[in-house]
Design a protein around this motif. Sequence first.
Motif, PDB file in Angstrom:
ATOM      1  N   PRO A 290     -42.776  24.212  13.172  1.00 58.79           N
ATOM      2  CA  PRO A 290     -44.035  23.553  13.505  1.00 58.79           C
ATOM      3  C   PRO A 290     -43.904  22.534  14.644  1.00 58.79           C
ATOM      4  O   PRO A 290     -44.852  22.319  15.384  1.00 58.79           O
ATOM      5  CB  PRO A 290     -44.443  22.842  12.211  1.00 58.79           C
ATOM      6  N   ASP A 291     -42.727  21.911  14.772  1.00 59.13           N
ATOM      7  CA  ASP A 291     -42.510  20.927  15.825  1.00 59.13           C
ATOM      8  C   ASP A 291     -41.003  20.789  16.058  1.00 59.13           C
ATOM      9  O   ASP A 291     -40.190  21.386  15.349  1.00 59.13           O
ATOM     10  CB  ASP A 291     -43.155  19.580  15.477  1.00 59.13           C
ATOM     11  N   PHE A 292     -40.651  20.005  17.069  1.00 58.77           N
ATOM     12  CA  PHE A 292     -39.243  19.848  17.429  1.00 58.77           C
ATOM     13  C   PHE A 292     -38.403  19.239  16.307  1.00 58.77           C
ATOM     14  O   PHE A 292     -37.317  19.748  16.006  1.00 58.77           O
ATOM     15  CB  PHE A 292     -39.126  19.024  18.722  1.00 58.77           C
ATOM     16  N   PRO A 293     -38.868  18.170  15.634  1.00 63.75           N
ATOM     17  CA  PRO A 293     -38.051  17.629  14.543  1.00 63.75           C
ATOM     18  C   PRO A 293     -37.789  18.645  13.429  1.00 63.75           C
ATOM     19  O   PRO A 293     -36.691  18.682  12.869  1.00 63.75           O
ATOM     20  CB  PRO A 293     -38.864  16.430  14.033  1.00 63.75           C
ATOM     21  N   ALA A 294     -38.759  19.493  13.118  1.00 65.98           N
ATOM     22  CA  ALA A 294     -38.543  20.527  12.096  1.00 65.98           C
ATOM     23  C   ALA A 294     -37.514  21.542  12.566  1.00 65.98           C
ATOM     24  O   ALA A 294     -36.697  22.025  11.776  1.00 65.98           O
ATOM     25  CB  ALA A 294     -39.865  21.212  11.744  1.00 65.98           C
ATOM     26  N   ALA A 295     -37.529  21.871  13.847  1.00 60.45           N
ATOM     27  CA  ALA A 295     -36.529  22.795  14.391  1.00 60.45           C
ATOM     28  C   ALA A 295     -35.130  22.199  14.269  1.00 60.45           C
ATOM     29  O   ALA A 295     -34.176  22.901  13.902  1.00 60.45           O
ATOM     30  CB  ALA A 295     -36.853  23.135  15.845  1.00 60.45           C
ATOM     31  N   ILE A 296     -35.011  20.906  14.540  1.00 59.40           N
ATOM     32  CA  ILE A 296     -33.711  20.244  14.414  1.00 59.40           C
ATOM     33  C   ILE A 296     -33.262  20.214  12.958  1.00 59.40           C
ATOM     34  O   ILE A 296     -32.090  20.454  12.650  1.00 59.40           O
ATOM     35  CB  ILE A 296     -33.765  18.821  15.010  1.00 59.40           C
TER      36      ILE A 296
ATOM     37  N   ALA B  83     -27.550  35.001   7.167  1.00 64.23           N
ATOM     38  CA  ALA B  83     -28.934  35.284   7.585  1.00 64.23           C
ATOM     39  C   ALA B  83     -29.911  34.910   6.468  1.00 64.23           C
ATOM     40  O   ALA B  83     -30.963  34.304   6.735  1.00 64.23           O
ATOM     41  CB  ALA B  83     -29.083  36.751   7.975  1.00 64.23           C
ATOM     42  N   HIS B  84     -29.578  35.244   5.225  1.00 64.26           N
ATOM     43  CA  HIS B  84     -30.435  34.853   4.100  1.00 64.26           C
ATOM     44  C   HIS B  84     -30.560  33.332   4.006  1.00 64.26           C
ATOM     45  O   HIS B  84     -31.656  32.795   3.787  1.00 64.26           O
ATOM     46  CB  HIS B  84     -29.882  35.406   2.777  1.00 64.26           C
ATOM     47  N   ARG B  85     -29.460  32.641   4.172  1.00 63.46           N
ATOM     48  CA  ARG B  85     -29.473  31.175   4.073  1.00 63.46           C
ATOM     49  C   ARG B  85     -30.259  30.544   5.220  1.00 63.46           C
ATOM     50  O   ARG B  85     -30.985  29.562   5.024  1.00 63.46           O
ATOM     51  CB  ARG B  85     -28.047  30.635   4.035  1.00 63.46           C
ATOM     52  N   ILE B  86     -30.131  31.099   6.420  1.00 62.31           N
ATOM     53  CA  ILE B  86     -30.903  30.595   7.559  1.00 62.31           C
ATOM     54  C   ILE B  86     -32.389  30.845   7.327  1.00 62.31           C
ATOM     55  O   ILE B  86     -33.229  29.969   7.583  1.00 62.31           O
ATOM     56  CB  ILE B  86     -30.422  31.232   8.876  1.00 62.31           C
ATOM     57  N   SER B  87     -32.734  32.023   6.823  1.00 61.18           N
ATOM     58  CA  SER B  87     -34.137  32.325   6.529  1.00 61.18           C
ATOM     59  C   SER B  87     -34.710  31.352   5.502  1.00 61.18           C
ATOM     60  O   SER B  87     -35.855  30.893   5.638  1.00 61.18           O
ATOM     61  CB  SER B  87     -34.283  33.768   6.031  1.00 61.18           C
ATOM     62  N   ALA B  88     -33.935  31.035   4.483  1.00 55.61           N
ATOM     63  CA  ALA B  88     -34.383  30.080   3.465  1.00 55.61           C
ATOM     64  C   ALA B  88     -34.569  28.690   4.077  1.00 55.61           C
ATOM     65  O   ALA B  88     -35.555  27.996   3.784  1.00 55.61           O
ATOM     66  CB  ALA B  88     -33.394  30.035   2.305  1.00 55.61           C
ATOM     67  N   ALA B  89     -33.644  28.288   4.935  1.00 53.66           N
ATOM     68  CA  ALA B  89     -33.768  26.992   5.599  1.00 53.66           C
ATOM     69  C   ALA B  89     -35.000  26.972   6.502  1.00 53.66           C
ATOM     70  O   ALA B  89     -35.728  25.975   6.557  1.00 53.66           O
ATOM     71  CB  ALA B  89     -32.499  26.692   6.403  1.00 53.66           C
ATOM     72  N   ALA B  90     -35.242  28.081   7.186  1.00 55.44           N
ATOM     73  CA  ALA B  90     -36.425  28.168   8.047  1.00 55.44           C
ATOM     74  C   ALA B  90     -37.701  28.018   7.217  1.00 55.44           C
ATOM     75  O   ALA B  90     -38.603  27.256   7.582  1.00 55.44           O
ATOM     76  CB  ALA B  90     -36.428  29.494   8.806  1.00 55.44           C
ATOM     77  N   ALA B  91     -37.766  28.715   6.102  1.00 55.82           N
ATOM     78  CA  ALA B  91     -38.950  28.630   5.241  1.00 55.82           C
ATOM     79  C   ALA B  91     -39.156  27.203   4.740  1.00 55.82           C
ATOM     80  O   ALA B  91     -40.288  26.716   4.682  1.00 55.82           O
ATOM     81  CB  ALA B  91     -38.814  29.602   4.076  1.00 55.82           C
ATOM     82  N   SER B  92     -38.065  26.518   4.413  1.00 53.58           N
ATOM     83  CA  SER B  92     -38.187  25.157   3.902  1.00 53.58           C
ATOM     84  C   SER B  92     -38.718  24.184   4.956  1.00 53.58           C
ATOM     85  O   SER B  92     -39.247  23.136   4.619  1.00 53.58           O
ATOM     86  CB  SER B  92     -36.847  24.665   3.349  1.00 53.58           C
ATOM     87  N   GLN B  93     -38.576  24.542   6.223  1.00 52.72           N
ATOM     88  CA  GLN B  93     -39.069  23.696   7.309  1.00 52.72           C
ATOM     89  C   GLN B  93     -40.406  24.191   7.860  1.00 52.72           C
ATOM     90  O   GLN B  93     -40.892  23.658   8.869  1.00 52.72           O
ATOM     91  CB  GLN B  93     -38.038  23.624   8.441  1.00 52.72           C
ATOM     92  N   GLY B  94     -40.981  25.210   7.245  1.00 57.04           N
ATOM     93  CA  GLY B  94     -42.248  25.740   7.712  1.00 57.04           C
ATOM     94  C   GLY B  94     -42.125  26.575   8.966  1.00 57.04           C
ATOM     95  O   GLY B  94     -43.121  26.820   9.667  1.00 57.04           O
ATOM     96  N   ALA B  95     -40.917  27.031   9.278  1.00 53.95           N
ATOM     97  CA  ALA B  95     -40.690  27.870  10.461  1.00 53.95           C
ATOM     98  C   ALA B  95     -41.006  29.319  10.126  1.00 53.95           C
ATOM     99  O   ALA B  95     -40.788  29.772   9.011  1.00 53.95           O
ATOM    100  CB  ALA B  95     -39.248  27.745  10.944  1.00 53.95           C
ATOM    101  N   THR B  96     -41.517  30.037  11.096  1.00 55.29           N
ATOM    102  CA  THR B  96     -41.859  31.448  10.900  1.00 55.29           C
ATOM    103  C   THR B  96     -41.066  32.310  11.866  1.00 55.29           C
ATOM    104  O   THR B  96     -40.745  31.897  12.986  1.00 55.29           O
ATOM    105  CB  THR B  96     -43.361  31.680  11.118  1.00 55.29           C
ATOM    106  N   ALA B  97     -40.749  33.513  11.401  1.00 54.72           N
ATOM    107  CA  ALA B  97     -39.998  34.460  12.224  1.00 54.72           C
ATOM    108  C   ALA B  97     -40.895  34.984  13.341  1.00 54.72           C
ATOM    109  O   ALA B  97     -42.080  35.223  13.135  1.00 54.72           O
ATOM    110  CB  ALA B  97     -39.485  35.612  11.370  1.00 54.72           C
ATOM    111  N   ARG B  98     -40.311  35.135  14.505  1.00 55.60           N
ATOM    112  CA  ARG B  98     -40.996  35.717  15.661  1.00 55.60           C
ATOM    113  C   ARG B  98     -40.230  36.945  16.107  1.00 55.60           C
ATOM    114  O   ARG B  98     -39.016  36.983  16.019  1.00 55.60           O
ATOM    115  CB  ARG B  98     -41.007  34.720  16.822  1.00 55.60           C
ATOM    116  N   ASP B  99     -40.953  37.897  16.618  1.00 58.70           N
ATOM    117  CA  ASP B  99     -40.295  39.090  17.179  1.00 58.70           C
ATOM    118  C   ASP B  99     -39.855  38.863  18.593  1.00 58.70           C
ATOM    119  O   ASP B  99     -40.287  38.036  19.291  1.00 58.70           O
ATOM    120  CB  ASP B  99     -41.232  40.292  17.134  1.00 58.70           C
TER     121      ASP B  99
END
Length: 102
Positions: free
Chosen positions: A34-40, A86-102
């Motif tokens: 959603p924003d830079f701090p969430a990406a970090i 990859a599963h762990r990264i996906s879980a971390a992404a979900a916890s930060q509200g990040a969505t997968a992009r193609d």
Amino acid sequence: MSRLLSADEVDTQLAGLPGWSRRDESLVATFEAPDFPAAIRLVEAAADEAEQMNHHPDIDIRWRTTHWLLTTHDARGLTQLDIELAHRISAAAASQGATARD
């Protein structure tokens, strides 16, 4: 050293990893936070997981977009370590509200 996975094994396991795909001998994904701090925070959470596994991804971050590349260098290809991370990264992404992009 972890055993190399066959192409069929990788394809089967990728079915459970939305947003991830195979590129040559690597798994790749892009997550937009959603924003830079969430990406970090996503990178920090993934770094903690990677350190626990002693299996480290290649990461590129551009503002709120993170690009991930996983491979098992010493095996020269994909192993179960890459799938698990990859599963762990996906879980971390979900916890930060990040969505997968193609």
